[in-house]
Each structure stands twice: as C-alpha cells, then as structure tokens.
Design an enzyme around this catalytic site. Structure first.
Site, mmCIF file in Angstrom:
data_model
loop_
_atom_site.group_PDB
_atom_site.id
_atom_site.type_symbol
_atom_site.label_atom_id
_atom_site.label_comp_id
_atom_site.label_asym_id
_atom_site.label_seq_id
_atom_site.Cartn_x
_atom_site.Cartn_y
_atom_site.Cartn_z
ATOM 1 N N LYS A 41 -9.080 14.123 3.943
ATOM 2 C CA LYS A 41 -8.242 12.917 3.957
ATOM 3 C C LYS A 41 -7.365 13.017 5.190
ATOM 4 C CE LYS A 41 -6.641 14.051 -0.189
ATOM 5 N NZ LYS A 41 -6.563 12.802 -0.945
ATOM 6 N N ARG A 42 -6.665 11.933 5.559
ATOM 7 C CA ARG A 42 -5.736 12.042 6.684
ATOM 8 C C ARG A 42 -4.761 13.197 6.437
ATOM 9 N NH1 ARG A 42 -5.787 7.961 10.702
ATOM 10 N NH2 ARG A 42 -4.108 9.215 11.562
ATOM 11 N N LYS A 74 0.481 14.491 1.474
ATOM 12 C CA LYS A 74 -0.805 14.824 0.840
ATOM 13 C C LYS A 74 -0.920 16.324 0.591
ATOM 14 C CE LYS A 74 -3.277 10.834 2.829
ATOM 15 N NZ LYS A 74 -4.063 10.203 1.748
ATOM 16 N N HIS A 117 0.790 -1.229 0.000
ATOM 17 C CA HIS A 117 0.000 0.000 0.000
ATOM 18 C C HIS A 117 0.820 1.277 0.000
ATOM 19 C CE1 HIS A 117 -4.204 -1.318 0.437
ATOM 20 N NE2 HIS A 117 -3.663 -2.410 0.962
ATOM 21 N N LYS A 164 -14.341 8.598 -4.996
ATOM 22 C CA LYS A 164 -15.675 8.907 -4.453
ATOM 23 C C LYS A 164 -16.158 10.252 -4.975
ATOM 24 C CE LYS A 164 -14.046 6.704 -0.251
ATOM 25 N NZ LYS A 164 -13.423 7.028 1.052
ATOM 26 N N THR A 167 -8.413 6.757 -2.733
ATOM 27 C CA THR A 167 -9.758 6.286 -3.051
ATOM 28 C C THR A 167 -10.759 7.417 -2.852
ATOM 29 O OG1 THR A 167 -9.873 5.408 -0.801
ATOM 30 C CG2 THR A 167 -9.423 3.835 -2.583
#
Ligand SMILES: *Cc1c(COP(=O)(O)O)cnc(C)c1O
Length: 831
Positions: free
Chosen positions: A572-573, A578, A381, A684, A680
């Site tokens: 998101k986290r 990110k 992952h 969505k 992911t």
C-alpha cells in the site's frame, strides 16, 4: 524482442493477405469482421515484415479488440440518449486503471477465441498482456476505487461517464538505490495508447485569470462577464469501459490541455511569431503530470489549475449535451443528471456550475442553486487534517476571479442559514464558514462541497460515523438527511476472475459461473470446508500462485522466497498512519528471536512490503530505507533464512497487486484505528483467500463482522481508545512494559541496521518514543506481536488454516464494488 509469426496455414486466411484486400479491410466501418481478420489487418499494417515484436503484436491485438467494441460503444451511446435515463458523471482527478487488455478480453467474452488466435502468432496471450503499460493515472486507493466503480457501473448496465485528466506522466515509477526510493518519470503514452479515441468535436475552452465586470442589460438584469481571460483548449480522449458480458460500453473521458489558436495579435504583428507560439506551450503544462501525494494536499497553484480545468471542461460537456436536446430550459436538468465528486478534488465544479448557469445560460441565482444543490454529491475519503483541501483566497482571486466571487456569494447566503439556526453564535459562524479567517484567508473545499451537495458520504461504516460525530458534526446537525455511508468495494472481475484464474476455475467448478456478477454466491463455499478434496485443490491453487509471486520477487528483489513458508504481505502507499513501521519492528523482533535461538514456536515466513512514498514525505522515505536495510540484514544471515526472509518490492502498482494478492496467506491491515477511511487492498486480499491481521479500522470492521473473529487476527486499540489515550500518551510506559519492544528499539539505536550510515534512523526512533506520536506505534506493539503469535500457531495446522482461507473468500461477497454501486444507484443517484 521479436517473435516469429507462424505463417497462417489456413488457406482461407492466406488469400486475405493481398494489398488490395488489406486496404479495403482497413476501413473502420469493418464492424462485423472477425477478431482474426482484424488482427491480421493490423499486423500487416506494420512494416510488412514477417517478424513482429511483442510490442507490435500487443498494439495489433489491442486495436483489434478496440474495434470489437466500437459498434457496441456507439449503440450504448444511442441507447442512453434515446431512453433519457439518468446520466451519472463521476468526476475524479484520478483513475488508477492499470492494464486494460486482459480485462477487456474477459468482459467481452473473447478469451477462448483470443487464446486460440494467439497460437497463429506463436505467442502466449499472457506474454502480450505483460507488454501493456499500466495506466497509472492515480496514487492509490482513491484512484483505484474510481476504476473499480467504472467496471461495476458498466457491468450493472448504468449510464455512467468517468471524467478525468489525461496526464502525460502518470504515477512515478519507483526504483530503489542503496535502499532509498528514487522516482523515475512515467511516460506511459510513449508507445501510444491503443485504447483511446481523440474526439475533437467535444473540444471546449476553459478560462483562466483576467477580471470581472458587470452591466445591467435591457431587461434590467445585472450580468457579470469574465473578461481578458487566458483560454485553454480541453480536448477529449475517450477510453472504452466494457461491462461484464452485457454489451454495454461506457466511457472514461480524459481531458488533455492544449493551446487555443488565438494568438496575441499584437505580439504577432511585432514579429514575435516564435515567442508567441512558444508561450502557448504553457497551456499544455496543465495536464502534464499527476501530483504524487496520497492523503495529503500540497497547495500548488498548478494543482488548482488541474482541478478547475477538469471541472469546467466536464461541466461544459454535460451542459452542451443538455442544450443540444433541451435548449436553455434547465428545469428538468437535475432529474436527468447527477455528479459524484470523488473527494473535494473536483469540488470547484460547484461554483463553476453556478457560473455556467448564471453567466452563460442566464438563469437566476436561486434557480441555478436549485440545479446545483440537486445534482452534486460528495464523497469524503479521509479525516486526516493534512489532506483537507484549503485554497488561499488570494490565489483563487487571481486565477479564477469570477469563481471566487461566486464562492463568497454562496457563503454569504449559507451563513444566513447558520445564523438562523444558531442565533447570535459568532463562534459557530466562524467555525462553519466556507472561508477560513487567519493571517491569510482560505476556502475550505470540504465545507463548500457539503453546503452544495444533496448527499455526503463516507466510505466505510466507522469512517462515516466519525465524520458525523467529529469533523462534520455541525453540518450533521444542520442537515442530517444529507449524510450517508457507502462502504467501498473492489471489482471481482479484475480482483478475482482475472488475477486468479485457477481459483476462479475452482469456484466455477463448485458454484457455477454466476459468482462473477453476483459475488454473494461465494457464501456457498462454507458448505465445502470439510470436503478434503476441495481443501487440497484450494491449497494447490495457493501454492501455484505463490510460485508465480516467488519468481517476481526473485526477479525484482533478488530474494528467494520459499512457497512452503507463510507469505505475509503489506503493500500500500507508505504512510505513517498505515504503520509499515509496526510491521518492520515486528520483523526485527523475529530476527532477534531467531538469532537468540528462540525458534521453537516459530513458523517460517516470507514477508513482503511494497509501496510508494510521496516524493516530499521524508518520514515515509525513511521507512522504506529501514525496510530495505532490515531486509538486507535478515537475508544475508543463512541461519535466519531458515525462518525468515524479507523483501521490499519496488514500484508497487495495479499489475503487481494482480500477482501479489492471489499468493498471500496473511494480509497486513494495521493502521492506527480511526485513520484509514476504508481501505480496499484489504478486500482484494480477502477475496483471494488471505487471512487478515488487522485493527478495528476502516472496512476491516465490516470484514471482521462478515467473517467472524475466528477467521481474523484482531489486535490493537479501538478508534475510541486511540482518541482517549492521545490525551495523555506515554509511549515509554509501553516500551518499559514490553521486553520485546525494548530490545527492538535498542537494536535499531545500536546501529545494527545502519552500520555505514550512523544515526540515519534516529527520526523514526524519536517519532515512536514521542508523546506526540499520533500513530501510537508503541501502544499497539505488544498486542500486534501476540496476534502474530496466533497467526503462527494457526498456520501450523494446514487444515484449519485452509478452512480460514476459504471462509474469508466466502465472506468477501459484500465487498464487491457491484454491491457498493448498487447502493450509490438506489440511494444517491436514483438512476
Ligand atoms: C488497491 C490498491 C491500493 C489501495 O490499497 P490500500 O491497502 O487500501 O491502501 C493502492 N494501490 C494499488 C496499486 C492498489 O491496487
């Protein structure tokens, strides 16, 4: 809160409310009763009052729906054991399930019936759904993937069992105090879990500590025994996983640790009864709490205990099932069983399966290795080095002495192969060894997983390519046939049909209802992009969804969003890779432009940021604080509010995302290229008609491929360019070349966003301006700013924008987890 129950007016139903009848109805055999009858029984099983809280009504409805599933659940189990099909065990330390009720009602096709039934109780179904506590047994993407996969497996009629841990405390609840994250425990089981069934007949015991000893048996076989262990009881709690309108109910089996009943007799006899009992409570700690680290390992001993506990309990369960039917003959085991490892977290299952087969079922090593290496499949992952699990040899030797011996044996045999492939290459041997040498020896769990698995997959095309060309290059040379890609997906049931009912109705009106189980049907939407009425309907749905989110933002953040403004969302986290920081820098840029009066090309925006930081991740927590402070400054200036509003939504979770993604115009997927394995959340948003602003990272690459450059706001360095730039990165050059970035940084430095907290954001500035910044925020700023200008320009034309939105939904079919799971089924599981 209580809701008055309208007395049931139907005389037929009235008769049923006799004590005698109620008692008779309470038997679980009542399998073909109506939902109404079940509900009535559960409600009257309360305290006999005629007023019921929403919590009571929720519990009653959930128990009724569970009962609806029991007969089908049993039938599914019988069917699977009768037809000897391949059984898949999906092993994962995390299942981020969220709420179960709405999903179950949809998949069981009970929606009209349930809605009508709720009228009898004078309550809206949606209100009861809101009562359910999220099952937050995961951190983020990896855990949610496991949940989406379970839905798709059941919906594709596959016999797949999820194995996980029943954490007493799930993912912490996040609060903001003065803009700082504060963690609150998540006791999600406090009111009980109506969906679970405790099944003690599947209890197994898991050994820890002790030591090993060997002897030669009368047949001349050398046997190893693991002695003086401290055993922990694993108790199974099953959760139903209903397929979409197909009568299949699969199982998510979650293990809880408990004390065994065998007390230390010595202690007992010495009269230390209470001490002996109290000591047993240590066993219960194993499944007490989920570790809240996303994409980083923390190396704690208790975490290793959780991993072994899950792995051993699940494997014993599988072997018990096998032996019950086939005895000790494992020659066909691999034909009927496969285990998918969700990252290396459960990879201790590899030596554990060797131990069970060799020590407890007396297989020869080579036969056992055949079984193991034909049943284990590993999903990677992440490429981030800080997330790669390495366990100290010393810790393993103490806690799991027999397991460590087996790992060494696996390594010795495997290194012979390496030595054969690269004769005389000591460096290669050291680089590829499962054991990492150094001050302290470590076991490299990813290497162990690759060596033992017949399949190793990444989770998006780019990620899988980077695995075979970088991190796992040597292994790819040795075993090219093991490596494959399985691009992630999300379930269209929860992430479109359930969370966006208005859009779902519009889709069904135009396309028929089949899109729910075959999302490629959405492609046909492209035919309607010039249909004025359709465009208007599409816009109206988005507007309605924005009104719902607006309410949530008002309630949770006390910020007024305006549904006529562009909704720009990054949830998101919180992680440096990110790049929430890049987003915040851009917000500051907009804020500064507005204050300067440069608003001519501006499109009014509402920007939402949300996500949890790992409690020990100081930089991530500081990013949350900056977002909060910037939001506060922006929102408190009435002139700025005409063009810009910013909110940080606390406690981002699955249920929040179900409100957020249907209401989003622009989806922020802005990670440093090469760092986000797949993502992911991006999928969505796309499904729900958001347009993405993003880098060429993870599954963004494939989303862009599907939707085309005209319907995606692409910016930033490529993964290759990032790697190249890193060799000689000079952020100051990018800052000097960008007046906008220069202004933004000096505004932060001046203390404008930290008037009462001088210098608080210095570490963030240091990170951005450092040549060592792995996330290269400065390098991508200008490109990002220009892409945001293109977003604004496009949003000004509602027709063009709506067409882009439709094309995104239309192109999202490939990102259904049904597609992903069909590939796992055909190419890995061969189920
Ligand atoms: C989908 C989802 C994620 C994953 O989001 P990414 O943007 O892919 O990191 C994390 N948390 C929750 C609650 C989700 O629903």
């Amino acid at each position: 809160m209580t809701t008055p129950v309208k007395p049931n007016v139907k005389s037929k139903s009235k008769k049923q409310v006799t004590a005698k009848k109620a008692a008779a109805n309470s038997l679980p055999q009542d399998l073909d009763a109506s939902l109404a009858k079940r509900m009535q029984r559960h409600v009257s099983h309360g305290l006999g009052r005629d007023k019921h809280s929403k919590q009571e009504l929720f519990q009653a409805l959930a128990l009724s729906i569970k009962e609806e599933m029991l007969a089908r659940w049993r039938a599914t189990r019988q069917l699977d054991s009768q037809f000897e099909c391949k059984q898949v065990a999906y092993l994962s330390l995390e299942f981020l399930m969220g709420r179960a009720m709405g999903n179950a009602i949809m998949n069981l096709d009970l929606l009209p019936e349930t809605k009508a039934l709720m009228q009898d109780y004078a309550v809206e179904l949606e209100e009861l759904e809101e009562v359910e506590h999220d099952a937050g047994l995961g951190n983020g993407g990896l855990g949610r993937l496991a949940a989406c996969f379970l839905d798709s497996c059941a919906s594709l009629d596959l016999s797949v069992t999820g194995y996980g841990i029943r954490y007493e405390y799930g993912m912490f609840a996040q609060k903001l105090v003065d803009g700082f994250q504060v963690e609150r425990p998540d006791r999600w089981l406090r009111e009980g879990n109506p969906w679970e069934v405790r099944v003690s007949e599947h209890n197994v015991t898991v050994p820890f500590f002790g030591h090993t000893s060997s002897y030669v048996d009368p047949n001349g076989r050398r046997n190893v025994v693991w002695l003086d262990t401290q055993d922990v009881l694993a108790v199974a709690y099953d959760m139903p996983v209903p397929g979409y309108k197909n009568d299949r109910i699969n199982t998510l089996r979650l293990w809880k640790s408990e004390a065994t009943d065998d007390f230390d007799l010595e202690e007992f006899n010495q009269g230390d009864y209470t001490e002996a009992v109290a000591r047993k409570n240590l066993a219960e700690q194993i499944t007490m709490v989920l570790y809240p680290n996303d994409a980083s390992e923390n190396g704690k001993e208790l975490r290793l205990r959780q991993q072994y506990f899950l792995s051993s309990a699940s494997l014993q369960d599988l072997l018990n099932n096998w032996v019950r039917k086939h005895g000790n003959d494992f020659s066909q085991f691999a034909k009927y069983n496969v285990m998918q490892l969700n990252d290396t977290h459960p990879s201790i299952a590899i030596p554990e399966l060797m131990r069970l087969l060799v020590d407890e079922h007396f297989l020869e090593w080579d036969d056992a290795w055949q079984v193991v290496s034909q049943t284990m499949a590993y999903t990677n992952h992440t490429l981030l080095p800080e997330a790669l699990e390495r366990w100290p040899v010393r810790m393993l030797g103490h806690m799991l002495p027999r397991i460590l011996e087996i790992i060494f044996e696996i390594n010795a045999r495997y290194l012979e192969l390496v030595a054969h492939q690269w004769p005389g290459d000591e460096q290669k041997l050291a680089a590829m060894s499962i054991i990492e040498e150094g001050q302290e020896q470590h076991v490299r769990m990813a290497y162990l997983a690759i060596v033992a698995s017949f399949s190793v997959n990444g989770v998006a095309g780019l990620h899988s390519k980077l695995l075979t060309s970088g991190l796992f290059k040597d292994f790819y040379q040795l075993w090219p046939e093991k490596f494959n890609n399985k691009t992630n997906g999300v379930t269209p049931r929860r992430w479109l049909a359930h969370c966006n009912p208005e859009l779902a109705a519009l889709l069904t009106k135009r396309l028929g209802a089949d899109w729910v189980s075959d999302l490629s049907h959405l492609n046909a939407l492209n035919a309607f992009t010039d249909d004025k009425a359709f465009l208007r309907d599409w816009q109206q749905v988005k507007l309605n969804n924005k009104a719902v989110l607006k309410q949530l933002i008002k309630a949770e953040c006390d910020v007024d969003f305006d549904v006529n403004m562009l909704f720009d969302v990054q949830v998101k986290r919180i992680h440096e890779y990110k790049r929430q920081l890049l987003n915040i820098l851009h917000i500051i840029h907009l804020y500064h432009q507005i204050q300067q009066g440069n608003t001519s090309n501006m499109v009014p925006r509402c920007i939402l940021i949300g996500g949890k930081a790992a409690p020990g991740y100081a930089m991530a927590k500081l990013i949350i604080k900056l977002a909060s402070n910037v939001a506060h400054m922006v929102n408190s200036d009435a002139e700025v509010a005409k063009y810009l509003r910013v909110a940080f939504l606390p406690n981002y979770n699955v249920s929040a995302m179900e409100r957020i993604c249907p209401a989003t115009d622009v989806s922020e997927q802005i990670s440093t290229a090469g760092k986000e394995a797949s993502g992911t959340g991006n999928m969505k948003f796309m499904m729900n008609g958001a347009v993405t602003i993003g880098t060429l990272d993870g599954a963004n690459v494939e989303m862009l491929e599907e939707v085309g450059e005209d319907n995606f706001f692409l910016f930033g360095l490529t993964a290759e360019q990032v790697m190249e730039q890193r060799l000689n990165y000079q952020p100051q050059q990018f800052i000097n070349a960008s007046p906008a970035l220069t202004e933004v940084l000096s505004l932060i430095e001046s203390g404008h966003f930290s008037l009462l907290e001088p210098g608080i954001f210095a570490p963030l500035l240091t990170a951005i301006t450092s040549p060592d910044d792995p996330w290269m925020t400065a390098a991508d700023f200008e490109s990002y700013r220009l892409a945001q200008e293109r977003v604004a320009k496009a949003y000004k034309d509602p027709i063009t924008w709506t067409q882009m939105s439709i094309r995104n939904t239309a192109a999202s079919g490939r990102f259904s987890s049904d597609v992903t799971i069909a590939q796992y089924r055909d190419e890995i599981w061969r189920a």
